[in-house]
Design a protein around this motif. Structure first.
Motif, mmCIF file in Angstrom:
data_model
loop_
_atom_site.group_PDB
_atom_site.id
_atom_site.type_symbol
_atom_site.label_atom_id
_atom_site.label_comp_id
_atom_site.label_asym_id
_atom_site.label_seq_id
_atom_site.Cartn_x
_atom_site.Cartn_y
_atom_site.Cartn_z
ATOM 1 N N HIS A 81 19.633 -6.337 68.363
ATOM 2 C CA HIS A 81 21.010 -6.506 67.893
ATOM 3 C C HIS A 81 21.505 -5.229 67.231
ATOM 4 O O HIS A 81 20.963 -4.795 66.211
ATOM 5 C CB HIS A 81 21.118 -7.658 66.889
ATOM 6 C CG HIS A 81 22.505 -7.837 66.355
ATOM 7 N ND1 HIS A 81 23.559 -8.243 67.138
ATOM 8 C CD2 HIS A 81 23.036 -7.613 65.116
ATOM 9 C CE1 HIS A 81 24.667 -8.287 66.409
ATOM 10 N NE2 HIS A 81 24.377 -7.904 65.182
ATOM 11 N N HIS A 88 25.246 -2.345 67.060
ATOM 12 C CA HIS A 88 26.588 -1.937 67.470
ATOM 13 C C HIS A 88 26.502 -0.412 67.496
ATOM 14 O O HIS A 88 26.844 0.254 66.517
ATOM 15 C CB HIS A 88 27.631 -2.426 66.456
ATOM 16 C CG HIS A 88 27.435 -3.867 66.048
ATOM 17 N ND1 HIS A 88 27.900 -4.910 66.792
ATOM 18 C CD2 HIS A 88 26.800 -4.415 64.974
ATOM 19 C CE1 HIS A 88 27.568 -6.061 66.194
ATOM 20 N NE2 HIS A 88 26.892 -5.785 65.093
ATOM 21 N N HIS A 119 26.947 -13.486 66.791
ATOM 22 C CA HIS A 119 26.399 -13.575 65.426
ATOM 23 C C HIS A 119 26.366 -15.054 65.038
ATOM 24 O O HIS A 119 27.391 -15.730 65.152
ATOM 25 C CB HIS A 119 27.300 -12.851 64.425
ATOM 26 C CG HIS A 119 27.421 -11.366 64.656
ATOM 27 N ND1 HIS A 119 28.439 -10.801 65.370
ATOM 28 C CD2 HIS A 119 26.648 -10.337 64.234
ATOM 29 C CE1 HIS A 119 28.291 -9.478 65.385
ATOM 30 N NE2 HIS A 119 27.208 -9.170 64.709
ATOM 31 N N HIS A 136 20.883 -12.884 63.704
ATOM 32 C CA HIS A 136 20.714 -13.304 62.306
ATOM 33 C C HIS A 136 20.061 -14.682 62.132
ATOM 34 O O HIS A 136 18.941 -14.763 61.659
ATOM 35 C CB HIS A 136 22.037 -13.208 61.522
ATOM 36 C CG HIS A 136 22.586 -11.810 61.529
ATOM 37 N ND1 HIS A 136 21.925 -10.774 60.938
ATOM 38 C CD2 HIS A 136 23.697 -11.271 62.101
ATOM 39 C CE1 HIS A 136 22.602 -9.651 61.123
ATOM 40 N NE2 HIS A 136 23.683 -9.920 61.832
ATOM 41 N N ASP A 154 20.906 -4.135 63.530
ATOM 42 C CA ASP A 154 22.330 -4.351 63.303
ATOM 43 C C ASP A 154 23.031 -2.988 63.345
ATOM 44 O O ASP A 154 22.407 -1.976 63.661
ATOM 45 C CB ASP A 154 22.587 -5.091 61.982
ATOM 46 C CG ASP A 154 23.889 -5.920 62.036
ATOM 47 O OD1 ASP A 154 24.665 -5.752 62.997
ATOM 48 O OD2 ASP A 154 24.116 -6.731 61.133
HETATM 49 ZN ZN LIG Z 1 26.008 -7.381 63.950
#
Ligand SMILES: [Zn+2]
Length: 478
Positions: free
Chosen positions: A106, A108, A255, A292, A343
């Motif tokens: 996960h 970005h 998420h 998460h 993340d």
């Molecule tokens: Zn995220």
């Protein structure tokens, strides 16, 4: 330590074949009996992460095209091709650990360009007051391209060979990921406000459909649909984006249960937990990658396991934003595949080093449960490799070093002060070695980083552009 990567063109011969006696013209095409290996790794301590969790000393890995053709001892290797073997490249892994590439479940990636912008605030404030406005002013396709290049460089350097991404202009992310030679599960974001790339939900659907169609059957890119979360997407947006993904057998990234506020609001508005709510909407399935999964109770965990949803734990982010502690031990016990993620590198980490996440994942469970046995070294190495592969639903392709799997292979040096002595490979990987110890990275049989030198990314140009973007972002917020 520098390791020589010897390139031997065409007909290097390990065991005796008739090539030497053949006429010159015939020497260019190997005899039929010979076995070709495009790349062979020798003298390796192979941490296979296969079902038996074999660790092979002085092992050999042979690669044909983008696939692993052999994993074992030198003796078995010679036995496997009695009539000869032609080798393209040889990588001598003496003194190194050889592992399947790490899977960042996960992130970005393009948010590398927002690294360190407004830290130390709540997730809700960070998103709504800083990140969403900063993105609205700055995120263009060019921004995403350079941010992805920067993220790819950082991830390759720390041994990540596959990453799951959720962002905007994801088609550009896919092009840059492929250019970097990395494997990606790349989700175009759906969100109920005008995004930097698509201003309406209809435009998001249209863009994503073209994106999913374009990358079908690509060897490296798995295009996906990424509804941001239940608090930024209406039920219709969630259902439309999931239906579109399913039309193309593509994954769905989202998420899930990241914030206490998300749970409280969902209970108030829907009388359901976030997981129950997604279940009611028909979103959950064996194509969903849920980032998460912090606020999930025993019933939620049962639902996630039954639906074969992959969960991705992001310890740095959860600690940095004080989101909470995911019940990783209970999730694993319930039979959920739990991977690891960094993340985004802005506000919630702020780097893309998955080895740090292994270390933190173990220690966060230990301190939360006041029990050093709660989550051990081998478990977190599993989460970064084979369990991570299951979490992103690619366990048939990646996550372990086994014949028939994609040749995503990393070499981690053991010649630094933090690497010696070594009593237990898993403890060394989880607690002592760092991302910077990764020396060589191979993805789909191609050497992407050799002796810490990136071969697919112009690193000085990327760093210069990142600094330039940093100044631009700062000015835009004044
Ligand atoms: Zn995220």
């Amino acid at each position: 330590m520098r390791r020589t990567l010897e390139t031997v063109f065409a007909s290097t011969v390990i065991c005796i074949i008739v090539l030497a006696a053949a006429p010159v013209a015939a020497a260019q095409t190997p005899p039929k009996e010979a076995v070709n290996s495009d790349l062979v790794i020798t003298h390796a301590t192979i941490v296979t992460m296969d079902p038996q969790r074999r660790v092979i000393e002085d092992g050999v890995i042979a690669v044909n095209g983008d696939t692993i053709a052999f994993v074992g001892t030198p003796g078995e290797f010679l036995m496997s091709a009695p009539k000869g073997r032609n080798i393209g490249q040889t990588v001598d892994a003496k003194g190194a650990l050889v592992l399947p590439g790490f899977i960042n479940g996960h992130t970005h990636a393009a948010m590398t360009l927002l690294r360190g912008l407004h830290d130390d605030v709540t997730l809700d404030d960070w998103l709504r007051k800083y990140i969403f406005p900063a993105e609205a002013k700055n995120v263009t396709e060019d921004f995403v391209r350079w941010g992805t290049r920067l993220g790819a460089a950082e991830m390759i350097r720390s041994g990540v060979t596959t990453f799951a991404d959720m962002y905007y202009f994801e088609d550009a992310v896919a092009e840059e990921t492929k250019a970097a030679g990395m494997r990606g599960v790349l989700g175009e974001t759906f969100i109920d406000f005008p995004a930097p790339d698509n201003k309406t939900n209809a435009a998001m659907l249209d863009y994503t459909e073209k994106f999913l169609r374009r990358w079908q059957n690509d060897p490296l890119i798995h295009a996906a649909s990424a509804p941001h979360s239940i608090y930024t997407c209406s039920p219709k947006t969630l259902q439309d984006s999931a239906a579109l993904a399913r039309k193309y057998h593509a994954p769905i990234l989202i998420h899930v249960a990241e914030m206490k506020k998300e749970l409280d609001d969902s209970l108030k508005q829907n009388s359901l937990t976030p997981v129950q709510y997604l279940e009611k909407l028909g979103i959950l399935g064996n194509d969903v990658i849920a980032a998460h999964c912090i606020f999930v109770d025993a019933d939620d965990r049962k639902t996630l396991a039954n639906r074969q949803v992959g969960c991705v734990h992001n310890p740095s982010s959860n600690m940095m934003l004080a989101s909470g502690v995911a019940p990783v031990v209970e999730e694993r016990a319930a039979g959920i595949a739990v991977g690891l993620g960094t993340d985004g590198p802005a506000g919630s980490n702020n780097d893309l080093d998955l080895m740090e996440e292994m270390d933190l994942a173990a220690k966060l469970q230990k301190i939360t449960k006041m029990d050093p046995r709660a989550l051990g070294a081998q478990a977190v190495v599993e989460m970064a490799t084979i369990e991570g592969a299951k979490a992103v639903h690619l366990e048939k392709e990646i996550g372990s070093l086994e014949t028939g799997k994609k040749a995503d292979i990393i070499l981690i040096g053991l010649d630094e002060p933090n690497a010696v002595p070594m009593y237990d490979v898993y403890a060394q990987l989880a607690y002592a070695l760092k991302g910077g110890d990764v020396e060589t990275v191979i993805i789909g049989g191609k050497v992407i980083m050799r002796d810490k030198k990136l071969l697919t990314i112009n690193e000085p140009a990327v760093l210069a552009k990142a600094r330039e973007y940093g100044k631009k972002v700062e000015t835009s917020l004044k």
